[in-house]
Scaffold this active site. Structure first.
Site, PDB file in Angstrom:
ATOM      1  N   ARG A  90       0.855  -1.189   0.000  1.00  0.00           N
ATOM      2  CA  ARG A  90       0.000   0.000   0.000  1.00  0.00           C
ATOM      3  C   ARG A  90       0.886   1.231   0.000  1.00  0.00           C
ATOM      4  O   ARG A  90       1.919   1.256   0.670  1.00  0.00           O
ATOM      5  CB  ARG A  90      -0.858   0.046   1.271  1.00  0.00           C
ATOM      6  CG  ARG A  90      -2.105  -0.779   1.209  1.00  0.00           C
ATOM      7  CD  ARG A  90      -2.837  -0.679   2.522  1.00  0.00           C
ATOM      8  NE  ARG A  90      -3.518   0.607   2.689  1.00  0.00           N
ATOM      9  CZ  ARG A  90      -4.754   0.854   2.296  1.00  0.00           C
ATOM     10  NH1 ARG A  90      -5.462  -0.065   1.700  1.00  0.00           N
ATOM     11  NH2 ARG A  90      -5.296   2.046   2.508  1.00  0.00           N
ATOM     12  N   HIS A 108      13.187  -2.903  -1.405  1.00  0.00           N
ATOM     13  CA  HIS A 108      12.636  -2.906  -2.764  1.00  0.00           C
ATOM     14  C   HIS A 108      13.513  -3.808  -3.633  1.00  0.00           C
ATOM     15  O   HIS A 108      14.741  -3.678  -3.620  1.00  0.00           O
ATOM     16  CB  HIS A 108      12.612  -1.477  -3.327  1.00  0.00           C
ATOM     17  CG  HIS A 108      11.917  -1.406  -4.646  1.00  0.00           C
ATOM     18  ND1 HIS A 108      10.553  -1.589  -4.777  1.00  0.00           N
ATOM     19  CD2 HIS A 108      12.384  -1.212  -5.905  1.00  0.00           C
ATOM     20  CE1 HIS A 108      10.225  -1.500  -6.059  1.00  0.00           C
ATOM     21  NE2 HIS A 108      11.312  -1.270  -6.761  1.00  0.00           N
ATOM     22  N   LEU A 143       7.841   7.484  -3.789  1.00  0.00           N
ATOM     23  CA  LEU A 143       7.754   6.018  -3.768  1.00  0.00           C
ATOM     24  C   LEU A 143       9.102   5.344  -4.104  1.00  0.00           C
ATOM     25  O   LEU A 143       9.707   5.651  -5.128  1.00  0.00           O
ATOM     26  CB  LEU A 143       6.689   5.569  -4.779  1.00  0.00           C
ATOM     27  CG  LEU A 143       6.421   4.062  -4.832  1.00  0.00           C
ATOM     28  CD1 LEU A 143       5.777   3.586  -3.542  1.00  0.00           C
ATOM     29  CD2 LEU A 143       5.563   3.725  -6.028  1.00  0.00           C
ATOM     30  N   GLU A 173      17.690 -10.341  -0.244  1.00  0.00           N
ATOM     31  CA  GLU A 173      16.772  -9.549   0.597  1.00  0.00           C
ATOM     32  C   GLU A 173      16.829 -10.056   2.030  1.00  0.00           C
ATOM     33  O   GLU A 173      16.852  -9.284   2.993  1.00  0.00           O
ATOM     34  CB  GLU A 173      15.340  -9.666   0.069  1.00  0.00           C
ATOM     35  CG  GLU A 173      15.129  -9.031  -1.280  1.00  0.00           C
ATOM     36  CD  GLU A 173      13.656  -8.977  -1.661  1.00  0.00           C
ATOM     37  OE1 GLU A 173      12.812  -8.701  -0.796  1.00  0.00           O
ATOM     38  OE2 GLU A 173      13.348  -9.207  -2.844  1.00  0.00           O
TER      39      GLU A 173
END
Ligand code: GRF
Length: 215
Positions: A90, A108, A143, A173
């Site tokens: 979101r 990311h 973003l 990650e």
């Protein structure tokens, strides 16, 4: 220090972070996991490790801001100092970011500023880049564009698919996110405008810069 984790899905990064806490590498407590999806597998992972997991239904709120205020209230009630986005799908409202900026991290799966936004691994494969990777960064109102703490590089191979590249990136990650959180919790991260400096870290290493110490 209390950590709150926001998720929407399968929760593999969440699990890597929980394990690092359990192993005593990250000296903090995960006080709450919040999901905006009822069926997020990450909620099951939280439960498995005895961590409080809460689903907040966005349908119950008339605006993004109201939903985000509810999330922020729950984090504050649980005395959360550091907010971790781990596959949280979101976009956060400005009021949420204002409240937590500087203590709000995201991962990311690209080398930002390349492939910010949705489906970065698919876009990297389609674009034909030779390297991609993942980035842990502070969250700002732009973003996937906040100050970068650590990045890991992986090659993109000729027959890669979105799935195969995602898998190669995901392994990193699970290492760079706990590492960045550990540095944060240990008070080693200094922010100077857009630039992040991790005290006493070794810079200049490949494929992860700065060098991993604990993961
Ligand atoms: C990860 O690839 C992360 O980089 C991105 O969303 C995915 C979440 O995966 N932001 P998981 O829920 O941690 O398994």
């Amino acid at each position: 220090m209390n950590i709150g984790v926001l998720i929407s899905g399968r929760g593999t990064n969440l699990e890597a972070i929980i394990k690092a806490v359990k192993e005593g590498k990250i000296k903090a407590n995960i006080s709450i996991v919040i999901s905006n999806k009822a069926d997020a597998r990450g909620l099951k992972i939280a439960e498995k490790y005895g961590i409080r997991g809460i689903f907040i239904n966005p349908d119950g709120f008339s605006s993004r801001e109201d939903f985000d205020r509810a999330v922020a209230n729950l984090l504050e009630k649980n005395n959360v100092d550091l907010v971790i986005l781990a596959g949280y799908m979101r976009i956060l409202s400005d009021c949420f970011i204002d409240k937590f900026e500087g203590r709000l991290l995201n991962i990311h799966p690209s080398l930002i500023p390349a492939f910010q936004g949705l489906k970065p691994q698919k876009r990297a494969v389609e674009y034909g880049v030779m390297f991609s990777g993942c980035t842990v960064h502070f969250v700002t109102k732009e973003l996937d564009n906040g100050p970068v703490i650590i990045q890991a590089v992986v090659p993109v191979l000729p027959d890669d698919t979105e799935e195969s590249l995602s898998e190669r990136i995901l392994k990193y990650e699970h290492r760079i996110y706990p590492q960045a959180i550990k540095w944060y919790v240990d008070g080693r991260i200094k922010l100077d405008g857009r630039k992040v400096f991790v005290e006493k870290a070794v810079y200049g290493t490949v494929p992860v810069n700065p060098e991993l110490e604990d993961f």
